[in-house]
Design an enzyme around this catalytic site. Sequence first.
Site, mmCIF file in Angstrom:
data_model
loop_
_atom_site.group_PDB
_atom_site.id
_atom_site.type_symbol
_atom_site.label_atom_id
_atom_site.label_comp_id
_atom_site.label_asym_id
_atom_site.label_seq_id
_atom_site.Cartn_x
_atom_site.Cartn_y
_atom_site.Cartn_z
ATOM 1 C CB ALA A 1 -6.212 -3.213 -50.503
ATOM 2 C CE1 TYR B 1 -0.763 -3.331 -51.849
ATOM 3 C CE2 TYR B 1 1.302 -4.164 -50.965
ATOM 4 C CZ TYR B 1 -0.081 -4.085 -50.915
ATOM 5 O OH TYR B 1 -0.768 -4.743 -49.922
#
Length: 281
Positions: free
Chosen positions: A62, A127
């Site tokens: 990620a 995010y």
Amino acid sequence: MKKILVTGATGQLGSEFLVLASTYTHYEWTFADRAEITLDNLELLQSQLEKNNPDIIFNCGAYTAVDKAESEQKLAFEVNHLAVELIAKYSAKKNVKLIHVSTDYVFDGKSSIALNEEAETNPINVYGESKLAGEIACLKENPESIIIRTSWVYSKFGNNFVKTMQRLMQERDEINVVNDQVGSPTYAADLGQAMIDIVESSKWIPGIYNYSNEGEISWYEFALSIKEFGVYNCKVGGIPSSSYPTPAKRPSFSLLDKSKIKSVYNVKVPYYKESLKKLFI
């Protein structure tokens, strides 16, 4: 022998899987770092997945630089949304079991009770937005996938809050830590074990699950526990988030309710101090 592909192999969770793999030798493990599984190049990613041909994917890779994501929005969405979408499509087409790791940052922090899997999402930073987009795409492209939301991950590997605190408490006489963001930390080794427990289970029930260690604490209280186990002399003070501005806002409350993963998969969830202690033994 079933093949497990771990993306983000050099990250905290990926590194813990490397340790766990020695216990679970009845699987063929592939640990893919950025060179082997490129999450920001979708064309290459497709061919890399075909080449690996796994039976199970643990998607631990990620974009996790929360503050940097505010100025690197395109890259954050490529890795956390578009790559997840492609992995989900691939796993659906090939009938691969996919466990994708997400975050408590999909929430806005306005709750006052532990958040379950049905709680309303409303991310307050890029995010969180990119991770939520990844969740939505994952379940749309492969409704049979499992998503695990976790929070405040730390490990003996990589960069994390615990290691930062250990360093600062040895370097300084006094530090301040925010005391108005509440949640629970997650020892990456515990999360990895939970994911293996799911795969080892006789059932596969898709959807979203929460996993973090037990305990409701602030970052300040977490720092005090680190001080306690490390027996550091550094003075630790608590400050409001407003005294420590960051490019990305953080949810002020993101405690996760773990009832579902405990009841469906009988996953054991240790109290956060039990797990934290392991880093100091």
